[in-house]
Design a protein around this motif. Structure first.
Motif, PDB file in Angstrom:
ATOM      1  N   MET A   1     -18.263  21.687  -3.175  1.00 39.08           N
ATOM      2  CA  MET A   1     -18.409  23.073  -3.531  1.00 39.08           C
ATOM      3  C   MET A   1     -17.858  23.687  -4.872  1.00 39.08           C
ATOM      4  SD  MET A   1     -17.611  25.047   0.143  1.00 39.08           S
ATOM      5  CE  MET A   1     -18.530  24.881   1.555  1.00 39.08           C
TER       6      MET A   1
ATOM      7  N   GLU B   1     -18.310  29.328  -4.285  1.00 37.88           N
ATOM      8  CA  GLU B   1     -18.713  28.924  -2.792  1.00 37.88           C
ATOM      9  C   GLU B   1     -17.488  28.902  -2.027  1.00 37.88           C
ATOM     10  OE1 GLU B   1     -22.885  26.131  -3.376  1.00 37.88           O
ATOM     11  OE2 GLU B   1     -20.771  25.322  -3.705  1.00 37.88           O
TER      12      GLU B   1
ATOM     13  N   PHE C   1     -16.116  32.171  -1.202  1.00 33.74           N
ATOM     14  CA  PHE C   1     -16.915  33.027  -0.208  1.00 33.74           C
ATOM     15  C   PHE C   1     -16.489  32.510   1.237  1.00 33.74           C
ATOM     16  CE2 PHE C   1     -20.767  33.136   2.248  1.00 33.74           C
ATOM     17  CZ  PHE C   1     -20.929  34.501   2.581  1.00 33.74           C
ATOM     18  N   PHE C   2     -16.500  31.101   1.218  1.00 32.21           N
ATOM     19  CA  PHE C   2     -16.133  30.408   2.355  1.00 32.21           C
ATOM     20  C   PHE C   2     -14.631  30.896   3.191  1.00 32.21           C
ATOM     21  CE2 PHE C   2     -14.157  26.949   4.620  1.00 32.21           C
ATOM     22  CZ  PHE C   2     -15.099  26.515   5.427  1.00 32.21           C
TER      23      PHE C   2
ATOM     24  N   ARG D   1     -13.325  34.478   7.298  1.00 33.50           N
ATOM     25  CA  ARG D   1     -13.990  33.198   8.070  1.00 33.50           C
ATOM     26  C   ARG D   1     -14.097  33.200   9.396  1.00 33.50           C
ATOM     27  NH1 ARG D   1      -9.786  28.761   6.659  1.00 33.50           N
ATOM     28  NH2 ARG D   1      -8.617  30.858   6.157  1.00 33.50           N
TER      29      ARG D   1
ATOM     30  N   LYS E   1     -20.015  31.510  10.779  1.00 37.00           N
ATOM     31  CA  LYS E   1     -20.268  31.065   8.987  1.00 37.00           C
ATOM     32  C   LYS E   1     -19.660  29.764   8.791  1.00 37.00           C
ATOM     33  CE  LYS E   1     -18.102  33.374   4.975  1.00 37.00           C
ATOM     34  NZ  LYS E   1     -17.453  34.348   4.403  1.00 37.00           N
ATOM     35  N   SER E   2     -18.615  29.391   9.094  1.00 33.88           N
ATOM     36  CA  SER E   2     -18.046  27.867   8.600  1.00 33.88           C
ATOM     37  C   SER E   2     -19.179  27.037   8.975  1.00 33.88           C
ATOM     38  CB  SER E   2     -16.777  27.760   9.035  1.00 33.88           C
ATOM     39  OG  SER E   2     -16.096  28.730   8.785  1.00 33.88           O
TER      40      SER E   2
ATOM     41  N   ARG F   1     -22.414  27.127   9.323  1.00 36.68           N
ATOM     42  CA  ARG F   1     -23.695  27.288   8.284  1.00 36.68           C
ATOM     43  C   ARG F   1     -23.607  26.969   6.874  1.00 36.68           C
ATOM     44  NH1 ARG F   1     -23.933  32.557  10.468  1.00 36.68           N
ATOM     45  NH2 ARG F   1     -23.314  33.524   8.180  1.00 36.68           N
ATOM     46  N   ILE F   2     -22.219  27.156   6.501  1.00 37.09           N
ATOM     47  CA  ILE F   2     -21.836  26.867   5.183  1.00 37.09           C
ATOM     48  C   ILE F   2     -21.823  25.367   4.991  1.00 37.09           C
ATOM     49  CG2 ILE F   2     -20.184  26.818   3.266  1.00 37.09           C
ATOM     50  CD1 ILE F   2     -19.783  29.848   3.970  1.00 37.09           C
ATOM     51  N   LEU F   3     -21.217  24.652   5.885  1.00 39.33           N
ATOM     52  CA  LEU F   3     -21.054  23.092   5.904  1.00 39.33           C
ATOM     53  C   LEU F   3     -22.214  22.389   6.300  1.00 39.33           C
ATOM     54  CD1 LEU F   3     -17.697  22.766   7.777  1.00 39.33           C
ATOM     55  CD2 LEU F   3     -18.133  22.676   5.447  1.00 39.33           C
TER      56      LEU F   3
ATOM     57  N   LYS G   1     -25.327  23.462   5.293  1.00 31.06           N
ATOM     58  CA  LYS G   1     -25.943  23.568   4.051  1.00 31.06           C
ATOM     59  C   LYS G   1     -25.412  22.615   3.082  1.00 31.06           C
ATOM     60  CE  LYS G   1     -27.071  26.678   0.362  1.00 31.06           C
ATOM     61  NZ  LYS G   1     -27.058  28.177  -0.330  1.00 31.06           N
ATOM     62  N   LYS G   2     -24.048  22.547   2.897  1.00 28.93           N
ATOM     63  CA  LYS G   2     -23.646  21.651   1.918  1.00 28.93           C
ATOM     64  C   LYS G   2     -23.854  20.032   2.376  1.00 28.93           C
ATOM     65  CE  LYS G   2     -21.836  22.540  -1.018  1.00 28.93           C
ATOM     66  NZ  LYS G   2     -22.421  22.584  -2.650  1.00 28.93           N
TER      67      LYS G   2
END
Length: 276
Positions: free
Chosen positions: A64, A68, A71-72, A76, A80-81, A83-85, A87-88
């Motif tokens: 990241m 990013e 934003f993370f 929190r 949300k966490s 979705r971000i993880l 994607k990464k």
């Protein structure tokens, strides 16, 4: 004695990062100190911030960037966490696959380079059996170095592998069977490149060379300096009562990607044959 507030150097040492990294995080608003001395301007961090800094460090490790991460860490929640993880994670999986493909390509190049270095210009003509091979081509005829240079650019843009051509035995030209039989050895030839991937490549750009025996001869010099070698090969084929079964390949073994000595450039001509 245990204490709640730590100096910038103490916090940096605990997390094994630099004090300048902490200053940078402060400047961009990513990780602010718990307290700044109004008289000295010294930054102090709470021991309770240790885990947040650890989260930042781990997010950096998985790729990241700072925006990013910022934003993370903002508002929190579990969804949300996640979705971000996720994607990464997909990005990391793609990067891992690319690295595996690159490692495989480099290993292939090393093995081929060792083979070529050990054998060099082997004496006489050899017969080898090659497995099924796939080649891609733009079906463009070339007859000089200028056309070759532009053709290589086209081929590279078509290939889906990482670093596909450097120090490899993939790039070459196709010599038509009819030109071999008529001894028209200086006629324009088709540039080709062996590949492991043809997904999304139109069928008209794919050449399949089936498994079989090939009469082979290596020679040093320019790609166009093939008349003597082709004459030797065709004489050998006739003498031993072989029959051509398809087009010949002239494959690069050593080129300017691994040497700037023109006399070290080396090609291998491979002609498919069967016994009459």
């Amino acid at each position: 004695m245990l204490k709640e507030l730590l100096s910038i150097s103490e916090m940096a040492k605990l997390r094994r990062i630099t004090a300048e990294t902490l200053r940078h995080y402060d400047r961009i608003g990513l990780f602010k100190p718990a307290y700044i001395d109004p008289n000295t301007g010294y930054r102090f961090y709470s021991i309770y911030q240790y885990e947040v800094l650890g989260t930042i460090k781990e997010l950096r490790q998985i790729g990241m960037n700072l925006e990013e991460i910022k934003f993370f860490l903002t508002e929190r929640n579990t969804e949300k966490s996640m979705r971000i993880l996720e994607k990464k994670h997909k990005i990391l999986q793609r990067n891992i696959k690319e690295l595996i493909d690159l490692e495989k390509s480099i290993n292939e190049k090393i093995e081929n380079f060792h083979k070529v270095s050990k054998e060099g210009l082997f004496p006489g003509i050899k017969i080898y059996t090659f497995e099924d091979r796939l080649f891609i081509t733009k079906n463009t005829k070339i007859s000089n170095d200028l056309e070759l240079s532009y053709g290589v650019i086209e081929i590279e843009n078509m290939m889906q592998e990482k670093a596909p051509l450097i120090a490899s035995d993939r790039l070459g030209v196709l010599i038509e069977k009819e030109d071999l039989l008529s001894e028209n050895y200086s006629s324009p030839t088709t540039l080709v490149a062996r590949t492991n991937y043809i997904k999304d490549t139109p069928e008209k750009y794919v050449i399949r060379v089936p498994k079989g025996k090939f009469v082979c001869l290596r020679h040093y010099g320019e790609i166009w300096d093939r008349r003597e070698s082709l004459t030797q090969l065709m004489t050998f084929i006739k003498k031993h009562d072989y029959k051509l079964t398809g087009n010949a390949l002239q494959i690069v073994q050593v080129d300017i990607s691994i040497t700037d000595e023109p006399n070290e450039a080396m090609f291998e001509i491979q002609i498919p044959i069967v016994k009459h």
